[in-house]
Design an enzyme around this catalytic site. Structure first.
Site, PDB file in Angstrom:
ATOM      1  N   SER A 143       0.870  -1.180   0.000  1.00 28.45           N
ATOM      2  CA  SER A 143       0.000   0.000   0.000  1.00 28.45           C
ATOM      3  C   SER A 143       0.903   1.225   0.000  1.00 28.45           C
ATOM      4  O   SER A 143       1.715   1.392   0.899  1.00 28.45           O
ATOM      5  CB  SER A 143      -0.904   0.021   1.235  1.00 28.45           C
ATOM      6  OG  SER A 143      -1.572   1.263   1.315  1.00 28.45           O
ATOM      7  N   ARG A 144       0.786   2.056  -1.030  1.00 28.83           N
ATOM      8  CA  ARG A 144       1.664   3.225  -1.117  1.00 28.83           C
ATOM      9  C   ARG A 144       1.204   4.353  -0.210  1.00 28.83           C
ATOM     10  O   ARG A 144       1.832   5.392  -0.150  1.00 28.83           O
ATOM     11  CB  ARG A 144       1.763   3.684  -2.580  1.00 28.83           C
ATOM     12  CG  ARG A 144       2.422   2.644  -3.453  1.00 28.83           C
ATOM     13  CD  ARG A 144       2.749   3.131  -4.848  1.00 28.83           C
ATOM     14  NE  ARG A 144       3.243   2.012  -5.640  1.00 28.83           N
ATOM     15  CZ  ARG A 144       2.537   1.341  -6.533  1.00 28.83           C
ATOM     16  NH1 ARG A 144       1.293   1.692  -6.770  1.00 28.83           N
ATOM     17  NH2 ARG A 144       3.058   0.338  -7.203  1.00 28.83           N
TER      18      ARG A 144
END
Length: 513
Positions: free
Chosen positions: A363-364
Site C-alpha cells: 500500500s503506497r
C-alpha cells in the site's frame, strides 16, 4: 347550408391559427452494422461520445469521428438495425440519470433498473466521462477505510480516496475480498457501488442475495453489464459506476467503488476497437488502452474541505493468467493505482485465505491510513511475515536449527494462521488490534497452531461480553494506551487459562526457569 358555413368557419379559423415552424434534425444513414458496431454517413456535426438514436429507440454512442464516416457502438440489441436505416443525433453527451433512488438497486450502465423494483426516474444527468479533480482540489489520504479483514487492515491498509488494486488468478478470492469490504461498511457512513463487468448474471444474483442477507444492500448500488450483454455495455459500465459515485462525492459523502473486473473491461474495449478498425498494438490492444483505465481510476480522490470533503475509494480487480503480474494490462493498472493486494494461487490451495502474498502486496499510502491502535500493534508484522516465508523455505533443507530460529518459525506459523479469515465474517478494527496485541505479547505461542482460529472465535465472543468495555474504549479512542494494554493482558490471562490450561502451566514453569 348553416352546417356548411360552420365547417368553412372552422377551417378558416384553423388556417389563421396555423404557424409554420421549421424543425432541424441532424440525420445520418447506417452504412454497415456488425457485432454491435455501426458505421454511419452524415451527422456532420456529431461530437465524440454523443448519444445517437437508432430505429426503435435503441441508443448508440459515436466513438470514431472520421472525415467520411462515423464509427459508433450500439448500447443494446443491434439485431433490428439494418443497412440504410436512419439515425438521429441527440446533441447530448453520454450521461446517466442519477439520484438517491439508485441506492439499494441493481441497474444497467444506462441507469435502467434490472431488479424489478420499479423505474428509477431522475432529471439529474451525470456525464459518464469527466475530468478528474486536480491536485489543488484534493487532500491527502489519511482516513482509514476498514475492510474487516485482518490481513489487509494490518498489513496493507486502505484509506478513503485511495486506489488499491486486487490482483490474482481466477478463483483466488478477489471478489470475496471486495464483498467482505462492502459488508464491513455497515454503520461506517460509506456508500458502496459494485460494478460487475462481463460477469455471469447468476454470480451477481448470489452476490445481491448475500448483500441483502447481511443488510448491506441498504447502502449499495450494483451496476451490471452481464456476460450476455454486448461489449458496448461492458465498456461503459465502470464509467457509469464512477459517475454515480461522483454524484454522491460532490455532496460530501464517502464512496467505495469496486470494478470487477478491469481485465474484462479491457477485452471489451479491444473487441470494439478492432471492429472499429483501430490499429492493433501489443496483444492486439489499441494504443490508448492505458488511458482507458487511467482516466477512470484518476477520478478516485479525497476532495479538500473547500470542495466538500467527499471521497471515492476504488478497488479495481485484475485477473492474471498463471500469476503473471508482468503482463500488459496488469502492469498498466499497477502503475495507475496506489498499491496492490496480490492473491497467490498456491497459498489459496494450501488453505491460507485470504491468499495474500505479503511480499508482492503493498500500500503506497501505508500507515497514514491506519488508526493509532492498528499502527502501534502491526508496525513489525509485515516484515516478520515476509521474513518467516523466507525462513520457512530455508528451514526445509536445514536439519539443526538454533532456538531463536525455531521460536521465529513458531511465531510465524501462528501469525500466518491468525491472518486466516472466513468469508462474510469481517472483524472490527478494534477487535483486530486486540488480537494482534495477543500475538505480539506471546499469548498465542502457547496455543497449538491448528487451534488458533478456534481460540480466536471463542476469544472474540468472550471479548464482546467480559471485555466489552475494553472493546468500546479502543473503538472510541482509536488507540491502545499502556493502561488499555494492561487490561487486555489481564483479560487474556483469564481467558487463556480456561482455553489451554496445560500449555499455560508449562509456560509459567518456563518463566520461572
Amino acid at each position: 347550408m348553416a352546417q356548411k358555413q360552420q365547417i368553412i368557419d372552422e377551417l378558416r379559423k384553423t388556417v389563421e391559427q396555423f404557424k409554420s415552424q421549421a424543425q432541424v434534425e441532424s440525420v445520418g444513414t447506417v452504412l454497415s452494422v456488425a457485432d454491435g458496431v455501426v458505421r454511419l454517413s452524415g451527422l456532420s456535426e456529431a461530437k465524440s461520445m454523443e448519444l445517437l438514436e437508432f430505429k426503435g429507440g435503441v441508443m448508440g454512442v459515436a466513438l470514431n469521428i472520421e472525415e467520411e464516416s462515423i464509427g459508433a457502438i450500439v448500447l443494446g440489441n443491434a439485431q433490428n438495425i439494418n443497412e440504410g436505416d436512419t439515425v438521429k443525433s441527440t446533441g447530448r453527451i453520454l450521461s446517466i440519470p442519477v439520484n438517491e433512488q439508485v441506492v439499494g438497486r441493481v441497474v444497467n450502465p444506462l441507469g435502467k433498473a434490472l431488479d424489478g423494483k420499479g423505474e428509477i426516474t431522475s432529471d439529474n444527468y451525470q456525464p459518464i466521462e469527466k475530468i478528474a479533480p486536480g491536485v489543488i482540489s484534493r487532500q491527502s489520504v489519511s482516513v482509514p477505510l476498514h475492510t474487516g479483514l485482518k490481513a489487509i487492515d494490518s498489513l496493507i491498509p486502505i484509506g478513503r480516496g485511495q486506489r488499491e488494486l486486487i490482483i490474482g488468478d481466477r478463483q483466488t478470492g478477489k471478489t470475496a475480498i471486495a464483498i467482505d469490504t462492502i459488508i464491513n461498511q455497515k454503520g461506517e457512513g460509506v456508500k458502496c457501488i459494485y460494478v460487475a463487468i462481463g460477469q455471469k448474471e447468476s454470480k451477481i444474483a448470489n452476490i445481491t442475495a448475500r448483500l441483502e442477507k447481511e443488510g448491506a444492500m441498504e447502502y449499495t448500488t450494483i451496476v451490471l453489464a452481464g456476460a450476455s450483454d454486448p461489449a458496448s455495455l461492458s465498456y461503459i459500465a465502470p464509467y457509469a459506476g464512477c459517475a454515480i459515485a461522483e454524484y454522491f462525492m460532490d455532496k460530501g459523502e464517502d464512496i467505495l467503488v469496486i470494478y470487477d473486473d478491469l481485465s474484462k473491461h479491457a477485452w471489451a474495449y479491444r473487441e470494439i476497437s478492432l471492429l472499429l478498425r483501430r490499429p492493433p498494438g501489443r496483444e492486439a490492444y489499441p494504443g490508448d488502452v492505458f488511458y482507458l483505465h487511467s482516466r477512470l481510476l484518476e477520478r478516485s480522490a479525497r476532495l479538500s474541505e473547500e470542495q466538500g470533503g467527499g471521497s471515492i475509494t476504488a478497488l479495481p480487480i485484475i485477473e492474471t493468467q498463471g500469476g503473471d503480474v508482468s503482463a500488459y494490462i496488469p502492469t498498466n493498472v499497477i502503475s495507475i493505482t496506489d498499491g496492490q493486494i496480490f492473491l497467490e494461487s498456491d497459498l489459496f490451495y494450501k488453505g491460507q485465505r485470504p491468499a495474500l502474498n505479503v511480499g508482492l502486496s503493498v500500500s503506497r499510502v501505508g500507515s497514514s491510513a491506519q488508526t493509532k491502535a492498528m499502527k502501534s500493534v502491526a508496525k513489525t508484522l509485515k516484515v516478520d511475515l515476509a521474513q518467516f516465508r523466507e525462513l520457512e523455505a530455508f528451514a526445509q533443507f536445514a536439519t539443526d536449527l538454533d532456538e531463536a530460529t525455531k521460536a521465529q518459525l513458531e511465531r510465524g506459523k501462528r501469525s500466518m494462521e491468525l491472518m486466516k479469515q472466513g468469508q462474510y465474517r469481517p472483524i472490527s478494527f478494534a477487535a483486530q488490534s486486540i488480537l494482534i496485541t495477543l500475538l505480539n505479547e506471546g499469548y498465542l505461542d502457547v496455543i497449538e497452531v491448528d487451534k488458533i482460529l478456534e481460540f480466536e472465535d471463542k476469544f472474540l465472543n468472550y471479548l464482546e461480553t467480559a471485555g466489552s468495555a475494553i472493546l468500546k474504549k479502543v473503538t472510541d479512542d482509536k488507540e491502545i494506551s499502556d493502561d488499555t494494554k494492561t487490561q487486555i493482558k489481564k483479560l487474556a490471562d483469564d481467558f487463556v487459562k480456561g482455553f489451554a490450561p496445560e500449555q499455560i502451566k508449562d509456560k509459567s514453569e518456563e518463566d520461572k526457569d
